[in-house]
Design a protein around this motif. Structure first.
Motif, PDB file in Angstrom:
ATOM      1  N   GLN A   1      12.574   5.716  -8.670  1.00  0.00           N
ATOM      2  CA  GLN A   1      13.030   5.347 -10.010  1.00  0.00           C
ATOM      3  C   GLN A   1      11.964   5.653 -11.057  1.00  0.00           C
ATOM      4  N   ILE A   2      10.716   5.357 -10.712  1.00  0.00           N
ATOM      5  CA  ILE A   2       9.625   5.591 -11.665  1.00  0.00           C
ATOM      6  C   ILE A   2       9.459   7.078 -11.949  1.00  0.00           C
TER       7      ILE A   2
ATOM      8  N   ASP B   1       8.546   5.098 -25.824  1.00  0.00           N
ATOM      9  CA  ASP B   1       9.430   3.928 -25.765  1.00  0.00           C
ATOM     10  C   ASP B   1       9.993   3.745 -24.361  1.00  0.00           C
ATOM     11  N   LEU B   2      10.352   4.860 -23.711  1.00  0.00           N
ATOM     12  CA  LEU B   2      10.902   4.790 -22.361  1.00  0.00           C
ATOM     13  C   LEU B   2       9.873   4.221 -21.393  1.00  0.00           C
ATOM     14  N   ARG B   3       8.629   4.672 -21.503  1.00  0.00           N
ATOM     15  CA  ARG B   3       7.589   4.200 -20.587  1.00  0.00           C
ATOM     16  C   ARG B   3       7.283   2.723 -20.806  1.00  0.00           C
TER      17      ARG B   3
ATOM     18  N   GLU C   1      10.187  -3.404 -17.058  1.00  0.00           N
ATOM     19  CA  GLU C   1      11.120  -3.601 -15.946  1.00  0.00           C
ATOM     20  C   GLU C   1      10.389  -3.859 -14.630  1.00  0.00           C
ATOM     21  N   PHE C   2       9.251  -3.175 -14.438  1.00  0.00           N
ATOM     22  CA  PHE C   2       8.513  -3.318 -13.182  1.00  0.00           C
ATOM     23  C   PHE C   2       7.356  -4.308 -13.289  1.00  0.00           C
TER      24      PHE C   2
ATOM     25  N   ARG D   1       0.236   4.801 -11.358  1.00  0.00           N
ATOM     26  CA  ARG D   1       1.214   4.823 -10.268  1.00  0.00           C
ATOM     27  C   ARG D   1       2.059   6.090 -10.329  1.00  0.00           C
ATOM     28  N   ALA D   2       2.454   6.489 -11.541  1.00  0.00           N
ATOM     29  CA  ALA D   2       3.254   7.711 -11.701  1.00  0.00           C
ATOM     30  C   ALA D   2       2.466   8.934 -11.239  1.00  0.00           C
ATOM     31  N   LEU D   3       1.169   8.963 -11.539  1.00  0.00           N
ATOM     32  CA  LEU D   3       0.331  10.085 -11.113  1.00  0.00           C
ATOM     33  C   LEU D   3       0.225  10.150  -9.594  1.00  0.00           C
TER      34      LEU D   3
END
Length: 204
Positions: free
Chosen positions: A131-132, A146-148, A154-155, A165-167
């Motif tokens: 999801q991320i 804004d999305l990030r 949310e998390f 974490r995304a990296l």
């Protein structure tokens, strides 16, 4: 987008066939069409999709072009079929940002292998990681910020923790795809080599 506007996108035959599949009465078919379309939009919007209407219309386009093949055998509520196609369309949309993270290549066979490896590697990720990564690189500039922020809320993460974490997920995904492509290329090479070897075991 009204049914009349859809005629600009679909050919008349496909659109008429779609309405007939929804209901043999033209007026009722139009009502069913609008109800299904707005239901698709509502579901996509509830998932945070910024282009819910566009994806809903793409879903309808695809269904309309398939009606000729499924109308004789499909049993059940047509709306359920639309939902299945919508899920596929939305999944493809979510993958677009991820595709920008990898080298797709220009050869059609190479592109196909890359897409298959991407799907395979996404399936291996934990649900929250998938999801991320599917959402983190979506949008551009201000919309992305804004999305990030929304994803972080949310998390329950800080923006910096989310970025790290995304990296990590991105690196893991790229490694998985690279390994998958190497295996795929080796398998493809083996098949080509097999075709080049004559029945007596010699290269042709």
């Amino acid at each position: 987008m009204t049914p009349a506007r859809k005629l600009q996108v679909l050919c008349q035959e496909d659109f008429d066939r779609l309405l007939l599949w929804l209901d043999h009465d033209p007026e009722r078919a139009g009502v069913v069409y609008e109800k299904i379309r707005w239901r698709l939009i509502a579901i996509l919007a509830s998932r945070g999709c910024p282009i819910a209407e566009e994806l809903a219309d793409e879903t309808i386009d695809r269904v309309a072009r398939r009606v000729a093949d499924i109308q004789a055998t499909y049993v059940g509520d047509q709306a359920i079929y639309f939902l299945g196609v919508m899920n596929n369309v939305h999944h493809e949309y979510l993958k677009q940002p991820v595709l920008r993270l990898i080298d797709i290549g220009h050869d059609s066979d190479e592109r196909e292998r890359t897409y298959l490896c991407l799907d395979n590697c996404l399936e291996k990720l934990a649900p929250h990681s998938r999801q991320i990564i599917e959402r983190y690189y979506a949008e551009t500039k201000r919309a992305r910020i804004d999305l990030r922020k929304r994803i972080a809320r949310e998390f329950g993460l800080s923006l910096n923790t989310l970025r790290l974490r995304a990296l990590r997920i991105r690196a893991k995904l790229q490694t998985c795809i690279k390994q998958c492509l190497e295996v795929s290329e080796a398998s493809s090479f083996g098949k080509r080599l097999g075709r080049e070897i004559s029945p007596n075991g010699r290269l042709c």
